[in-house]
Scaffold this motif. Structure first.
Motif, PDB file in Angstrom:
ATOM      1  N   HIS B  40       0.817  -1.226   0.000  1.00 27.58           N
ATOM      2  CA  HIS B  40       0.000   0.000   0.000  1.00 27.58           C
ATOM      3  C   HIS B  40       0.845   1.268   0.000  1.00 27.58           C
ATOM      4  CE1 HIS B  40      -3.405  -2.524   1.974  1.00 27.58           C
ATOM      5  NE2 HIS B  40      -3.382  -2.636   0.664  1.00 27.58           N
ATOM      6  N   GLY B  42       0.846   5.022   1.555  1.00 28.42           N
ATOM      7  CA  GLY B  42       0.200   5.892   2.535  1.00 28.42           C
ATOM      8  C   GLY B  42       0.706   7.312   2.465  1.00 28.42           C
ATOM      9  N   GLU B  44       3.892   8.180   0.208  1.00 29.39           N
ATOM     10  CA  GLU B  44       4.770   8.376  -0.952  1.00 29.39           C
ATOM     11  C   GLU B  44       5.914   9.333  -0.667  1.00 29.39           C
ATOM     12  OE1 GLU B  44       2.459   7.832  -5.003  1.00 29.39           O
ATOM     13  OE2 GLU B  44       1.407   9.215  -3.677  1.00 29.39           O
ATOM     14  N   VAL B  47       7.767   8.017   4.853  1.00 25.46           N
ATOM     15  CA  VAL B  47       7.621   8.137   6.297  1.00 25.46           C
ATOM     16  C   VAL B  47       6.713   7.067   6.899  1.00 25.46           C
ATOM     17  CG1 VAL B  47       7.003   9.679   8.210  1.00 25.46           C
ATOM     18  CG2 VAL B  47       8.009  10.619   6.140  1.00 25.46           C
ATOM     19  N   CYS B  48       5.635   6.698   6.215  1.00 24.53           N
ATOM     20  CA  CYS B  48       4.619   5.876   6.877  1.00 24.53           C
ATOM     21  C   CYS B  48       4.931   4.385   6.888  1.00 24.53           C
ATOM     22  CB  CYS B  48       3.251   6.107   6.240  1.00 24.53           C
ATOM     23  SG  CYS B  48       3.038   5.317   4.637  1.00 24.53           S
ATOM     24  N   GLY B  49       5.731   3.926   5.957  1.00 25.63           N
ATOM     25  CA  GLY B  49       6.118   2.515   5.953  1.00 25.63           C
ATOM     26  C   GLY B  49       5.082   1.559   5.388  1.00 25.63           C
ATOM     27  N   CYS B  51       4.366   0.956   2.467  1.00 27.82           N
ATOM     28  CA  CYS B  51       4.827   0.355   1.215  1.00 27.82           C
ATOM     29  C   CYS B  51       6.011  -0.579   1.415  1.00 27.82           C
ATOM     30  CB  CYS B  51       5.225   1.467   0.251  1.00 27.82           C
ATOM     31  SG  CYS B  51       6.631   2.410   0.904  1.00 27.82           S
ATOM     32  N   ARG B  61      11.484   0.810   1.484  1.00 26.94           N
ATOM     33  CA  ARG B  61      10.244   1.514   1.174  1.00 26.94           C
ATOM     34  C   ARG B  61      10.110   1.579  -0.331  1.00 26.94           C
ATOM     35  NH1 ARG B  61       9.041   4.785   6.302  1.00 26.94           N
ATOM     36  NH2 ARG B  61       9.741   3.053   7.510  1.00 26.94           N
ATOM     37  N   CYS B  63       8.134   3.091  -2.131  1.00 31.69           N
ATOM     38  CA  CYS B  63       7.772   4.390  -2.695  1.00 31.69           C
ATOM     39  C   CYS B  63       8.991   5.276  -2.910  1.00 31.69           C
ATOM     40  CB  CYS B  63       6.767   5.106  -1.799  1.00 31.69           C
ATOM     41  SG  CYS B  63       7.463   5.801  -0.296  1.00 31.69           S
TER      42      CYS B  63
HETATM   43  S1  FES Z   1       4.155   5.088   1.148  1.00 28.31           S
HETATM   44 FE1  FES Z   1       4.689   5.907   3.056  1.00 28.31          FE
HETATM   45  S2  FES Z   1       6.721   5.208   3.235  1.00 28.31           S
HETATM   46 FE2  FES Z   1       6.208   4.622   1.273  1.00 28.31          FE
END
Ligand code: FES
Ligand code: FES
Lengths: 792, 170
Positions: B40, B42, B44, B47-49, B51, B61, B63
């Motif tokens: 997924h 979150g 791009e 930061v969110c991890g 992906c 990551r 992205c």
């Molecule tokens: S989409 Fe958030 S870290 Fe890659």
């Protein structure tokens, strides 16, 4: 019989989600699908002079570009949501609201009102080409003066965000009981303070997304949206585009978190269907994080000026509050958040004289909508800071002041003397707030903490403890429905209007149905998130699904059971009251060995059954029930935060967090605890880290996750949980909502704990988040003040 | 923008050859070209991890990479975790057992981060687990149950491993 309700049944939805086979909007691919990208305003307030799309249109792979002028007469602007903005006549009489019409065009026409407002949309073969084309679009703006401060906005000569909204005050009301001014004259002491809560962004990890697929042969529009309110999306599309509502089907597939703002219908949800209809091709748009942080609806953002009259023993006699909600450029939800704040402010306390003036003000920021707690975190932060301030002024323990003013168990049901938003009297249905407080104090060993605090103080360490309580109206109406049918396999299929964003609806409603029907949860398939499944639905917000959809499920199941028993009676040659259903086996009490199943009943009740059923039994096994709650039901909670503060850095370490809560009947303890822990994590975020920041030009300064800080696993402790079970009297299940509660109290509890840790400095915290730099500033100021006092 | 480049990437044990634009993100390659939508997006911006995938056995990551950078590499995504008969692996099962997911959007990223982590650290402390997942954001769960799930998974894996070593010692 409760067999499955109350059990931590594992979730049916997990398998697809842990194997990567769930279906979120971004995962959907349709033949011939195009992708859309929005050009958004970089200006907070400006006239659009000219938009040049020529070069962009020439780019190979581009299918369409639309700007405001193209849709002017064709798409109605989004206006206030009727379903959320209506003010019942008796409430109107009591609070005398003044409301000014406001709206947002789905693409900016003539002028822009906030950074991130959609100005143009590009549709191309794929997102890469669409972004290339968007880069080629040139927009010429003539800057107007941006209004970022709501108090500036209300001044006589201030520029207007929306021309027709005088002085930028979109709505105002006045709620008053007793005589606050008189109480102020009679009381021993007066406290005056200003308390503010920042603007927040809800930030589900899945951003928003919309796909629309128009079929011109049937004139059907199918829209998939990452929404909390598929029915509201359908209604708004119909309103904006003038389409027949029944020709629009809105599906919310797996939705990756919502928390409120995914329920505020957004311009993209109107435009994408419009374009799909124009091009006769499926069109997809998935938001990126920068778009989310600029353009997805935001929330909170209130400033309270309170005057409280109290006696030297801590008894509060009156509370006056003039508060302002900075709504950004538009307010779609009427007085939802503002009135929530107004009617929740007193929480678990008795304050006989109460006077609230509220103004909802437009500014050049992203529009504001409800977010987890919707007006309650603001109320509770204000009230519990006030309690704490009074305690510190009187040199009492805050617990003493809380207890002094708290509603007692024997006073339940307790009438607060005002009205709920839905027009009903505000009467707390059940609960024992003092007992909950005592349970919480015991859980954290409050006395022991105080001893430890003194000890550590000597060693130069500053630990503190802070408490917050709330009473929350949950399970807001207007209704929710369930349509149950049995299919040829003997499974019960339940269609519900309330779609989830992670709350586990497929599991909990199967538990409710299983108990009422004498089945197992596996016998029940829950279908949600689709306007095609049921004529009416509301959605998941306001801690309302378990209460309303749960009750609808329960009642519909009982109706279905009645019908099953009637037919089983015919088949077994006995009367319905002689029949039992257990784990799917339907049998006569005196002959359990000889049983029927739903499959057998289904066969017997088909329209073509031979011999036919008596005429009073309608063929088929299908029932519908809409549950309309009398009013909200009141959940409550006590939160306790324990912190250690580093005076040198202003850094706050959250050492422990504990909660005692009452949500009535617990359908699935595992899921309820998960909701609480998750809510508290968001509350901790808003206490210590999260804040949407605009500069004085209305430019957003928090457009990435480097600037907008979400708490990680390092910041969120495992919350200790205690339960109270005071069943609601307002629905057949006895449930109260729990989804939002966790997020309501942490800012107050944590701020109180920080103040407590630094009690010798006498700092006042009335602003969030309590970031290290903000706290360091307060500490420095307090130390300076102390040293001047000492040197005098 | 049509200067396409040939890439060959092994995804979940299957070799995929495609002509792609050099600017194509690795995540878009995985999701759109390979139809593996479990990975997924979150944020791009790294930061969110959400992906997170394994690239030559290291968590990365998706992205923050272009598909062309993964040319010749081996990738594992969340779709590789369950057993061929469809049953869940230990970590997936522990997530479900402990209610370590609500909306489930962040879950694939957590699972991939943790798949790698549990290989390296069979017996992690709570703090080590917290640190291991600190690069993955979850907005729903408040993390507590994710930590519980990892504790359960690590205990089961330890037991399995000690059984294996008993078997191999015999
Ligand atoms: S989409 Fe958030 S870290 Fe890659
Ligand atoms: S479960 Fe929703 S973001 Fe983690």
């Amino acid at each position: 019989m409760k067999k499955y309700v109350g059990q931590s049944i594992k979730r049916k939805e997990d398998y697809r989600l842990v194997t990567g086979t769930g279906q979120f909007v971004a995962d959907i691919k349709l033949d011939g699908m195009l992708e859309a990208v929005f050009v958004r305003s970089p200006q907070a307030h400006a006239i659009i002079r000219y938009i040049d799309t020529l070069k962009a249109k020439e780019l190979p792979g581009v299918h369409a570009i639309l700007i405001g002028d193209d849709i002017k007469e064709k798409i109605n602007p989004i206006t206030q949501f009727e379903s959320h903005s209506a003010v019942p006549p008796n409430v109107a009489k009591e609070i005398n609201p003044k409301i000014q019409f406001n709206a947002e065009s789905v693409l900016a026409v003539d002028k822009v009102m906030y950074v991130g407002q959609p100005v143009a949309v590009v549709v191309a073969e794929n997102r890469y080409i669409a972004e290339d084309a968007a880069d080629l679009i040139k927009v010429e703006y003539e800057q107007l003066k941006p209004i970022v401060d709501p108090y500036e906005a209300m001044k006589e000569d201030s520029p207007l965000v929306q021309e027709q909204v005088e002085r930028n005050i979109q709505m105002e009301f006045h709620l008053s009981i007793g005589d606050a001014k008189q109480a102020e004259q009679q009381a021993d002491r007066i406290l005056k303070t200003r308390v503010q809560t920042p603007r927040l962004s809800s930030n589900p990890i899945e951003t928003r997304g919309v796909i629309a697929d128009y079929d011109n042969r049937t004139d059907q529009m199918h829209v998939w949206s990452a929404t909390q309110l598929p029915f509201e999306v359908r209604a708004t599309i119909a309103h904006c585009l003038g389409w027949t509502e029944q020709n629009i089907r809105v599906t919310a597939p797996d939705v990756g978190g919502g928390f409120g703002p995914k329920g505020g219908v957004h311009p993209e949800e109107i435009l994408i269907p419009y374009i799909s209809n124009q091009l006769n091709r499926p069109v997809k748009w998935v938001e990126d994080r920068l778009e989310h942080l600029t353009s997805a609806r935001q929330s909170r953002d209130q400033v309270h000026d309170v005057i409280v009259a109290y006696n030297s023993d801590g008894t509060i006699h009156s509370l006056r509050d003039e508060f302002v909600v900075d709504s950004g450029a538009v307010n779609f939800f009427g007085f939802t958040c503002a009135y929530n704040t107004a009617y929740h402010l007193r929480g678990a306390y008795k304050i006989p004289n109460y006077d609230i003036k509220s103004r909802i003000v437009l500014t050049n920021k992203t529009p504001n909508v409800p977010f987890r707690g919707a007006g309650r975190p603001e109320a509770v932060f204000t009230m519990d800071r006030v309690i704490d301030m009074i305690a510190r002024k009187l040199k009492l323990d805050p617990v003493e002041v809380m207890k002094k003013n708290m509603i007692q168990a024997h006073e339940m049901p307790y009438d607060q003397g005002i009205l709920v938003k839905d027009g009903a009297k505000l009467i707390y249905d059940s609960g024992d707030y003092p007992a909950a407080l005592n349970q919480a104090l015991e859980m954290v060993d409050y006395e022991g903490f105080r001893d430890r605090q003194k000890e550590l103080k000597k060693a130069g360490k500053n630990i503190g403890i802070g408490i917050s309580t709330y009473v929350e109206g949950t399970g807001a109406g207007p209704f929710e429905g369930a349509l149950l049918s049995v299919d040829s396999s003997g499974k019960v299929i339940a269609h519900l209007g309330a779609s989830p964003q992670g709350q586990g609806h497929e599991t909990v409603f199967a538990q409710v149905g299983a108990d009422a029907l004498g089945l197992t949860p596996d016998d029940i398939v829950i279908k949600v998130g689709d306007t095609a499944v049921l004529p009416f639905g509301a959605g998941t917000y306001a801690s309302r699904s378990a209460v309303n959809a749960g009750s609808a499920m329960h009642e519909a199941s009982l109706k279905l059971r009645k019908k099953v028993l009637a037919i089983a009676g015919i088949m077994l040659g006995t009367t319905p009251d002689e029949i039992e259903i257990e784990e799917g086996k339907i049998f006569s009490k005196d002959d359990p060995a000889h049983f029927l199943t739903l499959k057998d009943i289904f066969k017997r009740v088909r329209p073509a059954a031979r011999p036919p059923l008596p005429p009073e039994i309608e063929p088929g096994l299908q029932v519908t029930h809409y549950f309309v709650p009398p009013t909200v039901t009141f959940a409550s909670s006590v939160h306790v935060a324990e912190v250690e503060v580093d005076k040198e850095t202003g850094f706050v370490e959250l050492q422990n967090y504990s909660v005692v809560h009452d949500c009535g009947t617990v359908i699935n303890p595992m899921i309820v605890d998960g909701q609480i822990q998750g809510g508290i994590a968001q509350g901790i975020g808003s206490a210590l880290y999260e804040e949407v920041v605009y500069n004085e030009n209305g430019q957003l300064l928090t457009g990435t996750y480097m600037d907008y800080l979400l708490p990680t696993s390092m910041e969120i402790p495992t919350v200790k949980k205690g339960h109270q079970l005071h069943l609601s009297t307002r629905n057949p299940l006895g449930v109260k909502g729990v989804g939002e509660g966790g997020a309501i109290s942490p800012p107050a509890a944590i701020a109180n704990a920080i103040v407590d840790a630094l009690s010798d400095l006498e700092i006042v915290i009335n602003q969030l988040p309590v970031s290290p730099s903000r706290l360091r500033g307060l500490i420095k100021e307090a130390e300076k003040k102390q040293s001047t006092i000492l040197s005098k | 923008m049509s200067n396409k480049v040939q890439v060959g990437i092994s995804i979940n044990g299957k070799k995929v050859q495609k002509q792609v634009e050099s600017r194509l993100l690795l995540t878009d390659f995985i999701r759109d070209e390979c139809n593996l939508t479990g990975t997924h997006l979150g944020c791009e911006h790294g930061v969110c991890g959400a992906c997170t995938i394994l690239l030559d056995n290291e968590p990365v990551r998706g992205c923050l990479m272009f598909a062309v950078q993964a040319d010749g590499c081996e990738i594992q995504t969340v779709e590789s975790l369950n057993h061929v008969d469809g049953t869940l692996n230990v970590l997936q099962q522990s997530f479900s057992d402990n209610h370590a997911l609500q909306c489930g959007f962040c879950t694939p990223g957590f699972l991939m981060t943790l798949t790698h982590f549990l290989k390296d650290n069979q017996n992690p402390t709570e703090n080590e687990i917290r640190e291991a997942i600190s690069g993955n954001l979850c907005r729903c769960t408040g993390y507590a149950n994710i930590i519980k799930a990892v504790q359960q998974a690590s205990q089961i894996l330890q037991k399995e491993n000690s059984n294996c070593s008993v078997v191999s010692a015999q």
